[in-house]
Each structure stands twice: as structure tokens, then as C-alpha cells.
Design a protein around this motif. Sequence first.
Motif, short mmCIF file in Angstrom:
data_model
loop_
_atom_site.label_atom_id
_atom_site.label_comp_id
_atom_site.label_asym_id
_atom_site.label_seq_id
_atom_site.Cartn_x
_atom_site.Cartn_y
_atom_site.Cartn_z
N CYS A 14 -89.15 41.06 -142.48
CA CYS A 14 -89.18 41.00 -144.08
C CYS A 14 -87.87 41.39 -144.85
O CYS A 14 -86.96 41.93 -144.47
CB CYS A 14 -90.13 42.20 -144.80
N CYS A 19 -89.27 47.41 -148.88
CA CYS A 19 -90.33 47.28 -147.87
C CYS A 19 -90.14 48.15 -146.59
O CYS A 19 -89.03 48.20 -146.12
CB CYS A 19 -90.60 45.91 -147.49
N CYS A 45 -94.82 38.60 -146.37
CA CYS A 45 -94.88 39.84 -145.41
C CYS A 45 -96.04 40.74 -145.69
O CYS A 45 -96.66 40.94 -146.88
CB CYS A 45 -93.98 40.86 -145.87
N THR A 47 -96.75 43.54 -145.00
CA THR A 47 -96.64 45.15 -145.35
C THR A 47 -96.42 45.26 -146.93
O THR A 47 -97.10 45.99 -147.47
CB THR A 47 -95.41 45.63 -144.58
N CYS A 48 -95.77 44.42 -147.48
CA CYS A 48 -95.57 44.55 -148.89
C CYS A 48 -95.91 43.29 -149.75
O CYS A 48 -95.97 43.46 -150.88
CB CYS A 48 -93.87 44.60 -149.21
ZN LIG Z 1 -92.26 43.29 -146.54
#
Ligand SMILES: [Zn+2]
Length: 154
Positions: A14, A19, A45, A47-48
Motif C-alpha cells: 500500500c 495506512c 488496499c 486495509t485502508c
Molecule cells: Zn492501505
Amino acid sequence: MMEQTTLVHPSAFCWNPSCAAYGKVDQGNIRRFGRTQAGTQRYQCRTCNGTFVETIGTVFYGRHHTQETIIECLALLAERNSLAAIHRVKGVKEETVLAWLRLAAQHVERIEALLLANYRLSRAQLDAMWTYVGHKGEKGGTRSRMSAAPSGAA
Ligand SMILES: [Zn+2]
């Protein structure tokens, strides 16, 4: 045309500095996310939820040296090697490395993402590298100011 390189592919990590997975390779958090109108592969991504295109890491396009060489020299600098030592090892002139570093300073978050993804560097080492161009004069505090979304990262 992308330059030949052995740097990890932009889709391996990422690029969003805020993040938790920033610059961390092989976290399984990146997925393909369609293409731009120009046909460039886009990634997301998980995650974010941030998205980016595969060309985000092409910061040193069209230089005489490959981006891989440039990133390697910056990593050597971050590892506290002198410009003279880098010249000796890589055959790149000191003023050339400094010119790269000045250009890199205009893309701090992308350069740090590249360095983190390709080399084992600490925050302190990265900060030490930037002091060569006086980019981060004061201790700490400059990160968040630099976090204004870079074009292409959103
Ligand atoms: Zn991310």
C-alpha cells in the motif's frame, strides 16, 4: 514503457502513508481494482480502502540510470553510507545522487514507500537521509504536514 527493474511491483504494498500496511510487502491486502480510462491498472488496499494506479512508483522516469539504481543509492544513503562511498560502490557521482535526493524530496511518501518495500530501513534512517537535502529540518512533526494526498494516490 516501464524501465527494467527488480524493485517489488507497485501492487505488492500500500502507498498510503497513513495506512497501517504502508510500504509492507506481501500482506495480502492489495487487490486489482479495475482500470483507469487510459487503461492503467488500478489497485485497492483492503486495509485502508485507498486506491492507486500501477504507475504510482514511477518517480524517476526517463533518467539515465534505472529507478532501481536510484532507489538503491538512496537506500545506501539512508544506511549512513557517505556520498563518496556510494560513488565508489555504485560509480554514481555525488552530485548525481544529491540531484536524485532533491527530486525524491518532492515525492517523499512515494520514495519512502519504495524504500520501505524494498529495503529494511527504519524511520530514523529515512529521516537521516532527508537531512541531506534539509527537507526535514525540525525533529518530528513534519510527517503529517507531508501527508496531503499525493496526486494519483487517491
Ligand atoms: Zn492501505
